[in-house]
Design a protein around this motif. Sequence first.
Motif, mmCIF file in Angstrom:
data_model
loop_
_atom_site.group_PDB
_atom_site.id
_atom_site.type_symbol
_atom_site.label_atom_id
_atom_site.label_comp_id
_atom_site.label_asym_id
_atom_site.label_seq_id
_atom_site.Cartn_x
_atom_site.Cartn_y
_atom_site.Cartn_z
ATOM 1 N N ALA A 177 18.555 -22.118 -0.440
ATOM 2 C CA ALA A 177 18.271 -21.115 -1.466
ATOM 3 C C ALA A 177 18.828 -21.627 -2.777
ATOM 4 O O ALA A 177 19.826 -22.363 -2.801
ATOM 5 C CB ALA A 177 18.894 -19.772 -1.106
ATOM 6 N N THR A 209 15.574 -16.056 -7.632
ATOM 7 C CA THR A 209 16.129 -16.847 -6.534
ATOM 8 C C THR A 209 14.999 -17.222 -5.591
ATOM 9 O O THR A 209 14.171 -16.370 -5.239
ATOM 10 C CB THR A 209 17.186 -16.055 -5.749
ATOM 11 O OG1 THR A 209 18.152 -15.526 -6.649
ATOM 12 C CG2 THR A 209 17.889 -16.953 -4.739
ATOM 13 N N ARG A 251 10.598 -15.711 -2.673
ATOM 14 C CA ARG A 251 11.094 -15.587 -4.051
ATOM 15 C C ARG A 251 11.612 -14.169 -4.261
ATOM 16 O O ARG A 251 10.914 -13.196 -3.987
ATOM 17 C CB ARG A 251 9.970 -15.892 -5.041
ATOM 18 C CG ARG A 251 10.418 -15.967 -6.494
ATOM 19 C CD ARG A 251 9.246 -16.275 -7.415
ATOM 20 N NE ARG A 251 9.700 -16.637 -8.742
ATOM 21 C CZ ARG A 251 9.749 -17.864 -9.243
ATOM 22 N NH1 ARG A 251 9.311 -18.875 -8.508
ATOM 23 N NH2 ARG A 251 10.190 -18.105 -10.449
ATOM 24 N N ARG A 303 23.889 -17.733 -5.467
ATOM 25 C CA ARG A 303 22.472 -17.748 -5.110
ATOM 26 C C ARG A 303 22.106 -19.042 -4.406
ATOM 27 O O ARG A 303 21.062 -19.120 -3.745
ATOM 28 C CB ARG A 303 21.612 -17.596 -6.360
ATOM 29 C CG ARG A 303 21.843 -16.299 -7.108
ATOM 30 C CD ARG A 303 21.067 -16.294 -8.415
ATOM 31 N NE ARG A 303 21.539 -15.239 -9.295
ATOM 32 C CZ ARG A 303 21.169 -15.108 -10.556
ATOM 33 N NH1 ARG A 303 20.328 -15.964 -11.086
ATOM 34 N NH2 ARG A 303 21.639 -14.127 -11.302
ATOM 35 N N SER A 304 22.908 -20.050 -4.550
ATOM 36 C CA SER A 304 22.643 -21.330 -3.907
ATOM 37 C C SER A 304 23.221 -21.334 -2.498
ATOM 38 O O SER A 304 24.352 -20.885 -2.281
ATOM 39 C CB SER A 304 23.253 -22.476 -4.714
ATOM 40 O OG SER A 304 22.668 -22.552 -6.003
ATOM 41 N N LEU A 353 20.121 -14.598 -1.278
ATOM 42 C CA LEU A 353 19.256 -14.415 -0.122
ATOM 43 C C LEU A 353 19.993 -14.517 1.205
ATOM 44 O O LEU A 353 19.653 -13.839 2.173
ATOM 45 C CB LEU A 353 18.129 -15.457 -0.142
ATOM 46 C CG LEU A 353 17.135 -15.351 -1.286
ATOM 47 C CD1 LEU A 353 16.227 -16.581 -1.299
ATOM 48 C CD2 LEU A 353 16.312 -14.075 -1.157
ATOM 49 N N GLY A 362 13.920 -19.317 -1.872
ATOM 50 C CA GLY A 362 14.489 -19.773 -0.614
ATOM 51 C C GLY A 362 13.450 -20.506 0.217
ATOM 52 O O GLY A 362 12.252 -20.203 0.135
ATOM 53 N N SER A 378 8.582 -20.066 2.535
ATOM 54 C CA SER A 378 9.188 -19.980 1.210
ATOM 55 C C SER A 378 9.130 -18.552 0.699
ATOM 56 O O SER A 378 8.177 -17.820 0.962
ATOM 57 C CB SER A 378 8.468 -20.922 0.230
ATOM 58 O OG SER A 378 7.108 -20.555 0.084
#
Length: 221
Positions: A120, A170, A49, A76-77, A56, A172, A47
Amino acid sequence: MTDVPRRRALLAAAAGLAALTGCAGRETATNSYPSSERPIDDHEVESVRDEGGRALVTAADELPSLSADERALQHRSARRVLVAEDDLAALTFAETPPGETLRSFCAETEFDAESVYLLAMPIEACRAVRFRSVRVERRPLAEGDLQPHAAFCRAYRPADVDCELDATHTVGFAIRMPVAADRSRGSGRRMSGSCGPGAPPAAFNASDAFDASAASGGEDA
């Protein structure tokens, strides 16, 4: 790609006959699921950040720029299932420490016997996303189609973390599973609004409109 060991892992996962061991998974699924879905216990999770709120990973050649596109929140998703080296090669990771961490983790995957579920998402700066479990659909997997479903929850970050209430970060996650497949035609994600009972950390103003609670257990970012 060696087909025999991959098929063994595939069929074992689909039939539920093998104890998938050998991976140093840091999380264990604790929820019960319908018989059509198989919880994956022996997984590994990375993980990250990005406190700058940048993207990402993307399937495009260039990652979107926040300064050039204020609507980059949607970029960002990301959600990708990697079952082969070609899937990884088709992605562009951010040239940042979080992006490089995700890329390196995915690159260490042995796709003959493993796969990666990569996600993400944006999150409020004072909140964290915590990974809870991952599972796969049995029937599609038996046909070589990996369809993973991951469960997450939101939690407050520790009270001593310096964060801006109106900022967006964000996060991930890369979830490596000891299951091989030929392809992936679908995936799912479930997000709980809180990770458990409790009150916001003392550092937060009780008048602020937060809806969740302190976290307990899990891999978070």
